[in-house]
Design a protein around this motif. Structure first.
Motif, mmCIF file in Angstrom:
data_model
loop_
_atom_site.group_PDB
_atom_site.id
_atom_site.type_symbol
_atom_site.label_atom_id
_atom_site.label_comp_id
_atom_site.label_asym_id
_atom_site.label_seq_id
_atom_site.Cartn_x
_atom_site.Cartn_y
_atom_site.Cartn_z
ATOM 1 N N LEU A 28 0.824 -1.210 0.000
ATOM 2 C CA LEU A 28 0.000 0.000 0.000
ATOM 3 C C LEU A 28 0.860 1.262 0.000
ATOM 4 O O LEU A 28 0.509 2.260 -0.638
ATOM 5 C CB LEU A 28 -0.951 -0.025 1.200
ATOM 6 N N ALA A 57 -6.332 3.255 6.707
ATOM 7 C CA ALA A 57 -6.158 3.687 5.321
ATOM 8 C C ALA A 57 -7.168 4.786 5.020
ATOM 9 O O ALA A 57 -8.316 4.725 5.469
ATOM 10 C CB ALA A 57 -6.353 2.522 4.357
ATOM 11 N N SER A 85 -13.117 0.373 0.049
ATOM 12 C CA SER A 85 -11.673 0.518 -0.167
ATOM 13 C C SER A 85 -10.966 0.846 1.143
ATOM 14 O O SER A 85 -9.919 0.248 1.468
ATOM 15 C CB SER A 85 -11.393 1.631 -1.180
ATOM 16 N N CYS A 89 -8.527 -1.864 2.800
ATOM 17 C CA CYS A 89 -7.086 -1.575 2.820
ATOM 18 C C CYS A 89 -6.562 -1.402 4.245
ATOM 19 O O CYS A 89 -5.381 -1.668 4.500
ATOM 20 C CB CYS A 89 -6.770 -0.365 1.945
ATOM 21 N N GLN A 92 -5.812 -4.884 4.918
ATOM 22 C CA GLN A 92 -4.647 -5.306 4.131
ATOM 23 C C GLN A 92 -3.352 -4.777 4.737
ATOM 24 O O GLN A 92 -2.318 -5.467 4.711
ATOM 25 C CB GLN A 92 -4.779 -4.818 2.685
ATOM 26 N N SER A 93 -3.406 -3.583 5.316
ATOM 27 C CA SER A 93 -2.190 -2.966 5.876
ATOM 28 C C SER A 93 -1.637 -3.732 7.072
ATOM 29 O O SER A 93 -0.518 -3.467 7.505
ATOM 30 C CB SER A 93 -2.477 -1.520 6.288
#
Ligand code: FAQ
Length: 165
Positions: A28, A57, A85, A89, A92-93
């Motif tokens: 990212l 995020a 999103s 994210c 995901q981070s």
């Protein structure tokens, strides 16, 4: 008619391959820094990843007429693109290299309409809980004065990066 918009995008396979090889935060950060091509949806909707840190995020979008529904405001799906999103994210981070994710659901509360007069909006995603197989994240959509426009929660599934086909 008379209003037009054209845009270009990069091969999404390049990005998907990089996502599988990097820790979530590194991927990212590289995306944020422009070292990786922006995902096609970012060009289609015209929104950007502004900030990323472990567990958080932030995406932004400046509303335009091209985002409108038939009732004179920004379509709810555009809210959802930003919120999905940001929440996704944020999850995901936190993932190490070798782990992947996908959102399983998105529960959105639309609290205020958005128009071109609203100005730039930001979706701020944070992780609420992370287990071995699922993570729970939330996202807040706010205007420039931090007025809450929408809120979402999202469950994400966590799984090993599938072997390349
Ligand atoms: C209005 C309400 C639904 C309810 O508000 P409440 O909970 O009772 O709270 P409150 O009374 O505090 O008002 C809050 C603010 O709202 C303003 N306001 C109040 N009444 C009206 C009114 N009648 N009209 C306009 N604005 C009104 C009010 O002045 C205040 O603003 P202010 O503080 O003065 O600046 C609000 O939650 C909202 O707008 N949510 C966003 C919904 C949204 O954008 N959904 C997505 C797009 S839909 C879509 O795309 C689906 C589709 C697809 C395809 C085709 C067709 C459709």
């Amino acid at each position: 008619m008379g209003r037009t918009r054209t845009y270009q995008w990069d091969d999404p396979a390049v990005l998907a391959d990089a996502a599988g090889r990097m820790a979530g935060i590194d991927f990212l950060r590289e995306l944020r820094a422009g070292g990786l091509p922006r995902p096609p949806v970012n060009h289609t909707v015209d929104f950007a990843l502004d900030e990323v840190e472990p567990g958080r995020a932030v995406f932004s979008l400046t509303p335009g007429e091209e985002h409108y529904n038939p009732i004179g405001s920004v379509h709810g799906g555009i809210f959802a693109v930003l919120l999905d999103s940001a929440a996704g994210c944020a999850v995901q981070s936190t993932l190490p290299q070798g782990m992947a994710y996908t959102s399983l659901d998105l529960t959105v509360k639309f609290l205020r309409r958005i128009t071109v007069e609203t100005g730039t909006v930001r979706a701020i995603g944070t992780v609420i809980s992370k287990g071995r197989q699922t993570a729970l994240a939330q996202a807040q959509l706010v205007d420039a004065t931090d007025r809450l426009l929408a809120h979402a929660t999202s469950s994400c599934m966590l799984f090993p990066v599938p072997p390349a086909r």
